[in-house]
Write a protein that holds these residues in place. Structure first.
Motif, mmCIF file in Angstrom:
data_model
loop_
_atom_site.group_PDB
_atom_site.id
_atom_site.type_symbol
_atom_site.label_atom_id
_atom_site.label_comp_id
_atom_site.label_asym_id
_atom_site.label_seq_id
_atom_site.Cartn_x
_atom_site.Cartn_y
_atom_site.Cartn_z
ATOM 1 N N ARG A 90 0.838 -1.207 0.000
ATOM 2 C CA ARG A 90 0.000 0.000 0.000
ATOM 3 C C ARG A 90 0.872 1.254 0.000
ATOM 4 O O ARG A 90 0.568 2.244 -0.687
ATOM 5 N N GLY A 91 1.968 1.226 0.760
ATOM 6 C CA GLY A 91 2.873 2.369 0.767
ATOM 7 C C GLY A 91 3.515 2.595 -0.587
ATOM 8 O O GLY A 91 3.690 3.740 -1.022
ATOM 9 N N ALA A 92 3.873 1.506 -1.282
ATOM 10 C CA ALA A 92 4.460 1.652 -2.619
ATOM 11 C C ALA A 92 3.454 2.242 -3.608
ATOM 12 O O ALA A 92 3.813 3.046 -4.476
ATOM 13 N N ILE A 93 2.192 1.854 -3.469
ATOM 14 C CA ILE A 93 1.157 2.415 -4.348
ATOM 15 C C ILE A 93 0.949 3.899 -4.061
ATOM 16 O O ILE A 93 0.793 4.720 -4.981
ATOM 17 N N LEU A 94 0.949 4.275 -2.773
ATOM 18 C CA LEU A 94 0.812 5.694 -2.439
ATOM 19 C C LEU A 94 2.008 6.500 -2.933
ATOM 20 O O LEU A 94 1.866 7.675 -3.298
ATOM 21 N N ALA A 95 3.168 5.860 -2.960
ATOM 22 C CA ALA A 95 4.373 6.572 -3.367
ATOM 23 C C ALA A 95 4.435 6.851 -4.861
ATOM 24 O O ALA A 95 5.342 7.555 -5.324
ATOM 25 N N GLN A 96 3.464 6.310 -5.626
ATOM 26 C CA GLN A 96 3.468 6.599 -7.057
ATOM 27 C C GLN A 96 2.976 8.024 -7.353
ATOM 28 O O GLN A 96 3.224 8.553 -8.428
ATOM 29 N N PHE A 97 2.285 8.610 -6.404
ATOM 30 C CA PHE A 97 1.785 9.967 -6.577
ATOM 31 C C PHE A 97 2.916 10.967 -6.327
ATOM 32 O O PHE A 97 3.935 10.632 -5.722
ATOM 33 N N PRO A 98 2.766 12.198 -6.799
ATOM 34 C CA PRO A 98 3.855 13.178 -6.697
ATOM 35 C C PRO A 98 4.354 13.367 -5.267
ATOM 36 O O PRO A 98 3.556 13.483 -4.325
ATOM 37 N N ALA A 99 5.671 13.383 -5.109
ATOM 38 C CA ALA A 99 6.280 13.675 -3.816
ATOM 39 C C ALA A 99 6.208 15.176 -3.561
ATOM 40 O O ALA A 99 6.528 15.983 -4.436
ATOM 41 N N ILE A 100 5.762 15.550 -2.380
ATOM 42 C CA ILE A 100 5.498 16.953 -2.070
ATOM 43 C C ILE A 100 6.292 17.360 -0.841
ATOM 44 O O ILE A 100 6.380 16.631 0.139
ATOM 45 N N SER A 101 6.877 18.549 -0.909
ATOM 46 C CA SER A 101 7.450 19.191 0.265
ATOM 47 C C SER A 101 7.073 20.663 0.217
ATOM 48 O O SER A 101 7.030 21.269 -0.857
ATOM 49 N N VAL A 102 6.738 21.237 1.361
ATOM 50 C CA VAL A 102 6.320 22.630 1.443
ATOM 51 C C VAL A 102 7.240 23.359 2.413
ATOM 52 O O VAL A 102 7.828 22.750 3.317
ATOM 53 N N GLY A 103 7.365 24.681 2.218
ATOM 54 C CA GLY A 103 8.223 25.463 3.083
ATOM 55 C C GLY A 103 7.769 26.908 3.189
ATOM 56 O O GLY A 103 6.967 27.394 2.370
ATOM 57 N N LEU A 104 8.252 27.591 4.212
ATOM 58 C CA LEU A 104 8.001 29.008 4.435
ATOM 59 C C LEU A 104 9.334 29.750 4.348
ATOM 60 O O LEU A 104 10.358 29.258 4.837
ATOM 61 N N ASN A 105 9.322 30.922 3.728
ATOM 62 C CA ASN A 105 10.546 31.676 3.490
ATOM 63 C C ASN A 105 10.428 33.097 4.028
ATOM 64 O O ASN A 105 9.346 33.705 3.972
ATOM 65 N N ASN A 106 11.512 33.600 4.528
ATOM 66 C CA ASN A 106 11.627 35.010 4.899
ATOM 67 C C ASN A 106 12.952 35.499 4.317
ATOM 68 O O ASN A 106 13.996 34.886 4.534
ATOM 69 N N ALA A 107 12.903 36.606 3.554
ATOM 70 C CA ALA A 107 14.112 37.042 2.838
ATOM 71 C C ALA A 107 14.181 38.565 2.771
ATOM 72 O O ALA A 107 13.185 39.275 2.977
ATOM 73 N N ARG A 108 15.382 39.086 2.486
ATOM 74 C CA ARG A 108 15.616 40.494 2.223
ATOM 75 C C ARG A 108 16.661 40.577 1.116
ATOM 76 O O ARG A 108 17.711 39.914 1.190
ATOM 77 N N ASP A 109 16.330 41.366 0.079
ATOM 78 C CA ASP A 109 17.296 41.469 -1.014
ATOM 79 C C ASP A 109 18.324 42.560 -0.704
ATOM 80 O O ASP A 109 18.273 43.213 0.350
ATOM 81 N N ASN A 110 19.258 42.815 -1.640
ATOM 82 C CA ASN A 110 20.338 43.753 -1.358
ATOM 83 C C ASN A 110 19.936 45.212 -1.469
ATOM 84 O O ASN A 110 20.753 46.108 -1.283
ATOM 85 N N THR A 111 18.642 45.473 -1.771
ATOM 86 C CA THR A 111 18.134 46.859 -1.745
ATOM 87 C C THR A 111 17.387 47.157 -0.455
ATOM 88 O O THR A 111 16.827 48.232 -0.298
ATOM 89 N N GLY A 112 17.298 46.127 0.441
ATOM 90 C CA GLY A 112 16.620 46.338 1.721
ATOM 91 C C GLY A 112 15.160 45.947 1.698
ATOM 92 O O GLY A 112 14.473 46.132 2.702
#
Length: 461
Positions: free
Chosen positions: A302-324
């Motif tokens: 069952r796990g192998a069958i579920l693994a046929q679907f797209p692998a997903i990872s999500v994330g949150l980002n916080n950034a500042r560019d060189n102009t501030g």
């Protein structure tokens, strides 16, 4: 002017959290190897009855001070057998794997910083950074199948251990009786040599005096030689049986074996056989272990069958560019199931499941056949043993009468030796039949299975 503003509070918090987690990590401790020496005596060991896997052992008090009876030998084998210790270590590994399978994946923390240089601070360019945290969603979605498979595998290892304990109990009972039978036979062979000594001395004296040719003396000379050979062969077999029993019990090679009491008597009847045949898959630990292994494979598939679907990872980002300019956002990583789609693993797991199913069916069929064969063998051996016991008793009586007649000069020594040889052969055959009958009965009893075996065992070291 270049700005020195950085995400220091957030970074400090992340570093402090990481340091706190590292402080709670496991640490290494060495475990030196042993010297491989068994216990010098059974009296040095203790066996808690509540750790035994079957009720007849769990209600027996272990006290080797007055010798080891057959139940205490079985208890000591379960508690101290080296192979069972290794299998219990394997059970610990399987349970640790089940624990690991239920853990959630750790989130991934990323941090980067760009440091401008070469403009003298006139362009207003500032330092840029990016900070993000991501989690593998696919691993969380597959956790249930992974955990079910690992739990079923741990159950399979536990049941395999229980079956191994049953087999060890049966082997301990067999070796107990084998050692006792060989000791009894050794005493009988030693007594036979003592009884033959006067005849052997008389025959040799007659040969030396020229009153008897070697042809005529051959029967008398061979009688003592045969008795010595049988005693020597029996002593070698006894040494092997005692060594096997010491190894089974985890004792040192020179540990004393003070065996007391009667051997184990197994008498499974036809009613027990029919009951076992009806619900055999519910009774035998090895069959239950195969069922658990099949459930583990079902979860893996069952796990192998579920693994046929797209692998997903999500994330949150916080950034500042060189102009501030600062920004917050998220990221989603998604695999595209265009070529692989986990089809290879699915095919492997399906084939493995089919193999396990066929293995279970074959084991069940072989078990039913073994039970019928052993039951038939037991009936044959019972009848043969009864007949042999009557025969041996008659020849023993004939030997006693012949000994008195020879001492009175009423019969010649060749006739006397022939009667003694026949009686000894009958006694030896009876001992062998008893051993064979006991081995068959114990093996059949083990195959019958029990409905009250202990599933939740107390850990033994």
């Amino acid at each position: 002017m270049i700005s020195d503003v950085r995400p220091r509070p957030f970074l400090r918090a992340a570093l402090l959290a990481t340091a706190a987690l590292l402080c709670s990590c496991a640490t290494y401790h060495p475990l030196p190897l042993g010297n491989g020496e068994g216990a010098a005596s059974a009296t040095q060991l203790s066996v808690p009855a509540n750790t035994m896997p079957v009720p007849e052992l769990a209600t027996h008090r272990f006290d080797p001070a007055d010798g080891l009876d057959v139940t205490e030998v079985a208890m000591l084998a379960v508690a101290n057998n080296p192979d069972l210790r290794t299998q219990r270590d394997g059970l610990g590994i399987a349970r640790a794997q089940a624990f690991a399978a239920g853990l959630l994946p750790d989130p991934q923390l990323s941090f980067g910083e760009d440091l401008p240089h070469g403009d003298g601070g006139e362009s207003g360019v500032t330092r840029a950074y990016s900070l993000g945290i991501a989690e593998d969603v696919s691993s969380i979605l597959l956790r249930s199948s992974r955990k079910h498979a690992a739990n079923a595998q741990a159950e399979q290892v536990n049941l395999d251990l229980l079956w191994a304990e049953w087999q060890t109990i049966a082997q301990a009972r067999l070796l107990f009786e084998q050692v006792q039978n060989l000791r009894t036979q050794q005493a009988e062979l030693d007594a036979e040599q003592q009884a033959l000594a006067p005849v052997d001395q008389a025959v040799q004296a007659a040969v030396r005096a020229g009153n008897l040719s070697y042809d005529g003396a051959s029967a008398g000379l061979n009688a003592m030689a045969d008795a010595r050979k049988q005693a020597s062969d029996n002593a070698v077999a006894l040494h092997q049986a005692e060594s096997d029993l010491r190894q089974l019990l985890g004792l040192a090679p020179n540990a004393p074996l003070d065996l007391v009491g009667q051997p184990y008597r197994a008498d499974p009847d036809d009613a027990q056989l029919q009951e076992a045949l009806i619900d055999l898959p519910k009774r035998r630990p090895d069959l239950l272990a195969l069922q658990a292994g099949y459930r583990a494979q079902e979860a893996t598939l069952r796990g192998a069958i579920l693994a046929q679907f797209p692998a997903i990872s999500v994330g949150l980002n916080n950034a500042r560019d060189n102009t501030g300019i600062k920004s917050n956002g998220f990221s989603i990583n998604l695999s595209l199931p265009l070529f692989d789609r986990n089809r290879g693993n699915i095919a492997i797991e399906k084939a493995t499941r089919q193999q396990l199913k066929d293995d279970y069916d074959a084991r069940l069929l072989a078990t039913r056949g073994d039970m019928h064969r052993l039951a038939a063998d037991l009936r044959t051996l019972d009848a043969q043993q009864q007949a042999q016991a009557v025969h041996a008793k008659q020849l023993d009586a004939a030997r006693d009468a012949a000994q008195q007649a020879w001492q009175k000069g009423l019969i010649d020594w060749p006739t006397y030796l022939s009667i003694r040889a026949n009686a000894l052969a009958a006694d030896t055959d009876l001992i062998a039949l008893r051993q064979s009958r006991s081995a068959t009965a114990i093996a059949l009893e083990a195959l019958l299975g029990r409905t009250d075996f202990v599933m939740q065992r107390t850990p033994r070291q």
